[in-house]
Design an enzyme around this catalytic site. Structure first.
Site, PDB file in Angstrom:
ATOM      1  N   MET A  37       0.840  -1.204   0.000  1.00 18.31           N
ATOM      2  CA  MET A  37       0.000   0.000   0.000  1.00 18.31           C
ATOM      3  C   MET A  37       0.871   1.250   0.000  1.00 18.31           C
ATOM      4  O   MET A  37       0.406   2.348   0.332  1.00 18.31           O
ATOM      5  CB  MET A  37      -0.946  -0.013   1.211  1.00 18.31           C
ATOM      6  CG  MET A  37      -1.879  -1.230   1.183  1.00 18.31           C
ATOM      7  SD  MET A  37      -3.400  -1.003   2.124  1.00 18.31           S
ATOM      8  CE  MET A  37      -2.754  -0.724   3.753  1.00 18.31           C
ATOM      9  N   LEU A  40       6.597   3.248   1.518  1.00 18.70           N
ATOM     10  CA  LEU A  40       7.531   2.130   1.627  1.00 18.70           C
ATOM     11  C   LEU A  40       8.616   2.387   2.672  1.00 18.70           C
ATOM     12  O   LEU A  40       9.114   3.505   2.812  1.00 18.70           O
ATOM     13  CB  LEU A  40       8.177   1.859   0.266  1.00 18.70           C
ATOM     14  CG  LEU A  40       7.185   1.523  -0.854  1.00 18.70           C
ATOM     15  CD1 LEU A  40       7.938   1.265  -2.164  1.00 18.70           C
ATOM     16  CD2 LEU A  40       6.301   0.326  -0.501  1.00 18.70           C
ATOM     17  N   HIS A  41       8.963   1.332   3.408  1.00 21.24           N
ATOM     18  CA  HIS A  41      10.008   1.394   4.429  1.00 21.24           C
ATOM     19  C   HIS A  41      10.899   0.159   4.270  1.00 21.24           C
ATOM     20  O   HIS A  41      10.700  -0.645   3.341  1.00 21.24           O
ATOM     21  CB  HIS A  41       9.380   1.491   5.822  1.00 21.24           C
ATOM     22  CG  HIS A  41       8.346   0.446   6.096  1.00 21.24           C
ATOM     23  ND1 HIS A  41       8.621  -0.904   6.121  1.00 21.24           N
ATOM     24  CD2 HIS A  41       7.004   0.542   6.337  1.00 21.24           C
ATOM     25  CE1 HIS A  41       7.534  -1.581   6.390  1.00 21.24           C
ATOM     26  NE2 HIS A  41       6.514  -0.736   6.505  1.00 21.24           N
ATOM     27  N   HIS A  44       9.275  -3.269   3.548  1.00 18.86           N
ATOM     28  CA  HIS A  44       8.915  -3.501   2.147  1.00 18.86           C
ATOM     29  C   HIS A  44      10.166  -3.821   1.324  1.00 18.86           C
ATOM     30  O   HIS A  44      10.138  -4.667   0.427  1.00 18.86           O
ATOM     31  CB  HIS A  44       8.249  -2.260   1.544  1.00 18.86           C
ATOM     32  CG  HIS A  44       6.953  -1.864   2.191  1.00 18.86           C
ATOM     33  ND1 HIS A  44       6.824  -0.710   2.926  1.00 18.86           N
ATOM     34  CD2 HIS A  44       5.737  -2.458   2.198  1.00 18.86           C
ATOM     35  CE1 HIS A  44       5.578  -0.604   3.358  1.00 18.86           C
ATOM     36  NE2 HIS A  44       4.892  -1.652   2.938  1.00 18.86           N
ATOM     37  N   SER A 193       6.334  -0.276  10.212  1.00 22.31           N
ATOM     38  CA  SER A 193       4.981  -0.201   9.670  1.00 22.31           C
ATOM     39  C   SER A 193       4.782   1.194   9.104  1.00 22.31           C
ATOM     40  O   SER A 193       5.281   2.177   9.674  1.00 22.31           O
ATOM     41  CB  SER A 193       3.960  -0.446  10.792  1.00 22.31           C
ATOM     42  OG  SER A 193       2.677   0.002  10.391  1.00 22.31           O
TER      43      SER A 193
HETATM   44  P1  AMP Z   1       1.486  -2.866   3.465  1.00 21.26           P
HETATM   45  O1  AMP Z   1       2.043  -1.838   2.550  1.00 21.26           O
HETATM   46  O2  AMP Z   1       1.498  -2.463   4.913  1.00 21.26           O
HETATM   47  O3  AMP Z   1       0.168  -3.433   2.997  1.00 21.26           O
HETATM   48  O4  AMP Z   1       2.502  -4.081   3.415  1.00 21.26           O
HETATM   49  C1  AMP Z   1       2.873  -4.665   2.198  1.00 21.26           C
HETATM   50  C2  AMP Z   1       3.651  -5.916   2.492  1.00 21.26           C
HETATM   51  O5  AMP Z   1       4.804  -5.588   3.256  1.00 21.26           O
HETATM   52  C3  AMP Z   1       2.850  -6.938   3.318  1.00 21.26           C
HETATM   53  O6  AMP Z   1       3.106  -8.238   2.826  1.00 21.26           O
HETATM   54  C4  AMP Z   1       3.400  -6.732   4.709  1.00 21.26           C
HETATM   55  O7  AMP Z   1       3.309  -7.890   5.510  1.00 21.26           O
HETATM   56  C5  AMP Z   1       4.849  -6.407   4.403  1.00 21.26           C
HETATM   57  N1  AMP Z   1       5.447  -5.706   5.537  1.00 21.26           N
HETATM   58  C6  AMP Z   1       5.001  -4.578   6.148  1.00 21.26           C
HETATM   59  N2  AMP Z   1       5.786  -4.265   7.191  1.00 21.26           N
HETATM   60  C7  AMP Z   1       6.754  -5.209   7.254  1.00 21.26           C
HETATM   61  C8  AMP Z   1       7.881  -5.445   8.114  1.00 21.26           C
HETATM   62  N3  AMP Z   1       8.157  -4.634   9.137  1.00 21.26           N
HETATM   63  N4  AMP Z   1       8.645  -6.516   7.866  1.00 21.26           N
HETATM   64  C9  AMP Z   1       8.379  -7.358   6.829  1.00 21.26           C
HETATM   65  N5  AMP Z   1       7.344  -7.192   5.988  1.00 21.26           N
HETATM   66  C10 AMP Z   1       6.541  -6.128   6.190  1.00 21.26           C
END
Ligand code: AMP
Length: 288
Positions: A37, A40-41, A44, A193
């Site tokens: 979504m 990005l960090h 990601h 996050s």
């Molecule tokens: P999001 O953008 O939050 O929907 O996350 C996209 C993908 O990145 C999902 O598969 C999350 O599980 C993964 N993700 C988010 N935060 C982390 C993290 N701290 N470590 C590993 N994967 C992550």
């Protein structure tokens, strides 16, 4: 910079061309999808680095999926940082970003078909966020059908999401491999996050109680589930800024709460509201 693709037609064309070209040159035609979504960090980025190892044709999708946000949730204040995201993806050598609009993904002309999660979709995050997992699975199914990857990469950070995606792929006989990448954490232990950017300094400090509690539970898991839960509660409940939603130990195969006498591999899940921000985390445990 990666090529930013906004429409499904355009994506299919570029994918077809890219696959054909790679095949003609005798190159790697494996396609890997990393759904995100945005905002990005480093978490990601760990997924993206893994994706690059799994195939040459990497698509990162950036789509804040309205379907997985409930009424009154943080859809409007969810961070959106497309320019910075593209810079970060360029540095990783990602060739394609799929960044559709909500209209492109959910045109008014369609009949609102949805994927419905099984019973685990109504527990934990699903209990707090009704419909969240149906929305998540629907968009994942759409992205898989659009990109047709060989592998899709997800983070262990969202353990219930991983379980439900794997269930959907098995239940609907979808031939896509799932790669799960371990949770990336700050030095403090806090799981990275996109929502962490909503925390003020005091909240950020308080939020470390979640990962500290989980780590403490891991250490006490040899004494059984009750001891592990007590260890986590001791640290989390001590933080006035952290309002615990759930803390539960689940079976890795069923994702249902374990029986009190269960021994073996398990996963501890936690969710809390810190200030006004909902945070989740989880770790694996070996209960003796
Ligand atoms: P999001 O953008 O939050 O929907 O996350 C996209 C993908 O990145 C999902 O598969 C999350 O599980 C993964 N993700 C988010 N935060 C982390 C993290 N701290 N470590 C590993 N994967 C992550």
């Amino acid at each position: 910079m990666p090529e930013v693709i906004g429409t499904i037609d355009e994506l299919r064309n570029r994918l077809g061309e890219t696959r054909d070209k790679a095949a003609m040159l005798g190159g790697d035609t494996r396609v890997v999808l990393v759904p995100t979504m945005g905002a990005l960090h480093a978490g990601h980025m760990a997924l993206i680095r893994r994706a690059r190892q799994l195939g040459d044709i990497v698509f990162v999708s950036i789509f804040v999926n309205p379907l997985q946000f409930g009424v009154g949730e943080d859809l409007d204040r969810y961070p959106r940082t497309l320019e910075a995201d593209l810079q970060a993806l360029a540095a990783e050598g990602v060739p394609f970003v799929f960044a559709p609009t909500a209209r492109e993904m959910y045109p008014a002309s369609t009949n609102d078909t949805r994927v419905v999660a099984g019973p685990v979709g109504s527990l934990y995050e699903g209990a707090a966020r009704p419909g969240h997992f149906d929305g998540m699975l629907t968009v994942v199914a759409k992205l898989l059908n659009i990109v047709t990857p060989d592998t899709a990469v997800f983070g262990q950070k969202d353990a219930q999401q991983v379980f439900l995606v794997q269930s959907m792929l098995a239940d609907l006989n979808v031939r896509v491999a799932v790669e799960v990448v371990p949770t990336v954490r700050e030095a403090s232990g806090l799981a990275l996050s996109s929502r962490n950017s909503n925390l003020d300094p005091a909240e950020r400090e308080a939020a470390t109680a979640l990962s500290a509690g989980l780590t403490s539970a891991q250490l006490d898991a040899a004494q059984g589930a009750a001891a592990a839960l007590d260890a986590a509660h001791a640290l989390i409940d001590a933080q006035p800024l952290v309002k615990l939603d759930y803390l539960v130990v689940v079976h890795p195969q069923t994702f249902l709460p374990i029986e009190s006498d269960y021994r073996g591999p398990a996963r501890m899940l936690v969710a809390a509201i810190v200030g006004t921000t909902r945070l989740i985390d989880n770790v694996s445990l070996t209960l003796a």
